[in-house]
Design an enzyme around this catalytic site. Structure first.
Site, PDB file in Angstrom:
ATOM      1  N   LYS A  62       2.355  10.001  -8.705  1.00  0.00           N
ATOM      2  CA  LYS A  62       1.380  10.609  -7.791  1.00  0.00           C
ATOM      3  C   LYS A  62       0.147   9.708  -7.577  1.00  0.00           C
ATOM      4  CE  LYS A  62       2.804  15.371  -8.848  1.00  0.00           C
ATOM      5  NZ  LYS A  62       2.322  16.757  -9.055  1.00  0.00           N
TER       6      LYS A  62
ATOM      7  N   TYR B   6       6.821  20.389  -0.592  1.00  0.00           N
ATOM      8  CA  TYR B   6       6.409  21.437  -1.532  1.00  0.00           C
ATOM      9  C   TYR B   6       6.519  22.837  -0.910  1.00  0.00           C
ATOM     10  CZ  TYR B   6       4.647  18.227  -5.133  1.00  0.00           C
ATOM     11  OH  TYR B   6       4.536  17.297  -6.135  1.00  0.00           O
TER      12      TYR B   6
ATOM     13  N   PHE C 111      -2.466  27.467  -5.258  1.00  0.00           N
ATOM     14  CA  PHE C 111      -2.807  26.053  -5.428  1.00  0.00           C
ATOM     15  C   PHE C 111      -2.227  25.156  -4.331  1.00  0.00           C
ATOM     16  CE2 PHE C 111       0.931  26.940  -8.140  1.00  0.00           C
ATOM     17  CZ  PHE C 111       1.849  26.012  -7.650  1.00  0.00           C
TER      18      PHE C 111
ATOM     19  N   ARG D  91      12.356  15.144 -17.185  1.00  0.00           N
ATOM     20  CA  ARG D  91      11.415  16.228 -17.496  1.00  0.00           C
ATOM     21  C   ARG D  91      10.870  16.085 -18.918  1.00  0.00           C
ATOM     22  NH1 ARG D  91      10.885  19.657 -13.592  1.00  0.00           N
ATOM     23  NH2 ARG D  91      10.090  21.385 -14.812  1.00  0.00           N
TER      24      ARG D  91
ATOM     25  N   THR E 276       3.829  20.525 -17.161  1.00  0.00           N
ATOM     26  CA  THR E 276       3.097  20.379 -15.893  1.00  0.00           C
ATOM     27  C   THR E 276       1.597  20.230 -16.122  1.00  0.00           C
ATOM     28  OG1 THR E 276       4.765  21.750 -14.817  1.00  0.00           O
ATOM     29  CG2 THR E 276       2.681  21.471 -13.648  1.00  0.00           C
TER      30      THR E 276
ATOM     31  N   ARG F  24       2.607  12.726 -18.949  1.00  0.00           N
ATOM     32  CA  ARG F  24       1.439  13.515 -18.544  1.00  0.00           C
ATOM     33  C   ARG F  24       0.382  13.540 -19.645  1.00  0.00           C
ATOM     34  NH1 ARG F  24       5.333  17.762 -15.524  1.00  0.00           N
ATOM     35  NH2 ARG F  24       4.997  17.104 -13.361  1.00  0.00           N
TER      36      ARG F  24
ATOM     37  N   ASN G 274      -1.564  15.306 -12.008  1.00  0.00           N
ATOM     38  CA  ASN G 274      -0.752  15.286 -13.230  1.00  0.00           C
ATOM     39  C   ASN G 274       0.275  14.153 -13.266  1.00  0.00           C
ATOM     40  OD1 ASN G 274       1.054  16.395 -11.431  1.00  0.00           O
ATOM     41  ND2 ASN G 274       1.754  18.018 -12.795  1.00  0.00           N
TER      42      ASN G 274
ATOM     43  N   HIS H   5       5.761  13.794 -10.537  1.00  0.00           N
ATOM     44  CA  HIS H   5       6.610  14.933 -10.189  1.00  0.00           C
ATOM     45  C   HIS H   5       8.038  14.575 -10.552  1.00  0.00           C
ATOM     46  CE1 HIS H   5       8.650  18.071  -7.884  1.00  0.00           C
ATOM     47  NE2 HIS H   5       9.487  17.112  -7.522  1.00  0.00           N
TER      48      HIS H   5
ATOM     49  N   GLU I 194      15.714  17.009  -2.852  1.00  0.00           N
ATOM     50  CA  GLU I 194      14.540  16.131  -2.851  1.00  0.00           C
ATOM     51  C   GLU I 194      14.927  14.671  -2.620  1.00  0.00           C
ATOM     52  OE1 GLU I 194      11.757  18.947  -5.736  1.00  0.00           O
ATOM     53  OE2 GLU I 194      12.309  16.945  -6.444  1.00  0.00           O
TER      54      GLU I 194
HETATM   55  P1  CMP Z   1       4.795  19.270  -9.489  1.00  0.00           P
HETATM   56  O1  CMP Z   1       5.867  19.098 -10.494  1.00  0.00           O
HETATM   57  O2  CMP Z   1       4.591  18.145  -8.532  1.00  0.00           O
HETATM   58  O3  CMP Z   1       5.093  20.600  -8.641  1.00  0.00           O
HETATM   59  C1  CMP Z   1       4.059  21.332  -8.013  1.00  0.00           C
HETATM   60  C2  CMP Z   1       2.700  20.902  -8.436  1.00  0.00           C
HETATM   61  O4  CMP Z   1       1.671  21.837  -8.208  1.00  0.00           O
HETATM   62  C3  CMP Z   1       2.676  20.678  -9.936  1.00  0.00           C
HETATM   63  O5  CMP Z   1       3.412  19.523 -10.254  1.00  0.00           O
HETATM   64  C4  CMP Z   1       1.163  20.629 -10.195  1.00  0.00           C
HETATM   65  O6  CMP Z   1       0.644  19.331 -10.023  1.00  0.00           O
HETATM   66  C5  CMP Z   1       0.591  21.521  -9.094  1.00  0.00           C
HETATM   67  N1  CMP Z   1      -0.001  22.752  -9.626  1.00  0.00           N
HETATM   68  C6  CMP Z   1      -1.292  23.105  -9.543  1.00  0.00           C
HETATM   69  N2  CMP Z   1      -1.511  24.292 -10.110  1.00  0.00           N
HETATM   70  C7  CMP Z   1      -0.322  24.721 -10.592  1.00  0.00           C
HETATM   71  C8  CMP Z   1       0.114  25.878 -11.288  1.00  0.00           C
HETATM   72  N3  CMP Z   1      -0.742  26.869 -11.622  1.00  0.00           N
HETATM   73  N4  CMP Z   1       1.417  25.972 -11.632  1.00  0.00           N
HETATM   74  C9  CMP Z   1       2.298  24.998 -11.280  1.00  0.00           C
HETATM   75  N5  CMP Z   1       1.943  23.874 -10.612  1.00  0.00           N
HETATM   76  C10 CMP Z   1       0.645  23.729 -10.270  1.00  0.00           C
END
Ligand code: CMP
Length: 140
Positions: A10, A50, A58, A86, A92, A103, A113, A116, A127
């Protein structure tokens, strides 16, 4: 099984100049980069990617962040690639990510973070296809 998964390094991690350090972790775990591109996503692309999160509170912050700078998009291939990636990423929310995960080491917040990764076989296939035409994925 031999799998493919989509990884996005990211904007925060690209800005920190750790594309190589993160990619090295994939390689050390036995994952191969079989497709890659550095791109700045359009808002429409980020929103579509997304789409499952469109109703979440969010969503706007997520899209704003993902278009804030270039991202490194890769397809990783290997045995159990989806779960392996993962595990390498960690939780996350970096505050909950285990020590030694990407992370924990590189992310600043749940939004910024660092990475992805696809969360399952169906999303991985969708994807990968979203970002790469079949002829740009190089099995080796
Ligand atoms: P990602 O795996 O890219 O998928 C969705 C993204 O939303 C996640 O990583 C986070 O960076 C972001 N995000 C922000 N707030 C939340 C939340 N409360 N729960 C899950 N993802 C979140």
């Amino acid at each position: 099984a031999l799998e493919r998964t989509l990884s996005i390094i990211k904007p925060d991690a690209v800005a920190k100049n750790v594309i190589g350090q993160i990619t090295s972790r994939f390689e050390a775990a036995g994952l191969k980069v079989v497709a890659a591109k550095l791109v700045r996503l359009s808002r429409a692309e980020a929103e579509q990617f997304y789409d499952v999160h469109r109703a979440r509170p969010f969503f706007k912050d997520l899209v704003d962040f993902m278009v804030s700078g270039p991202v490194m998009i890769q397809v990783l291939e290997g045995e159990g690639a989806i779960a392996k990636n993962r595990d390498l990423m960690g939780a996350t929310d970096p505050k909950k990510a285990a020590a030694g995960t990407i992370r924990a080491d590189f992310a600043d917040s749940i939004d910024a973070n660092a990475v992805h990764g696809s969360d399952g076989p169906e999303t991985a296939a969708a994807e990968v296809a979203f970002f790469f035409a079949g002829l740009n994925v190089y099995t080796r």
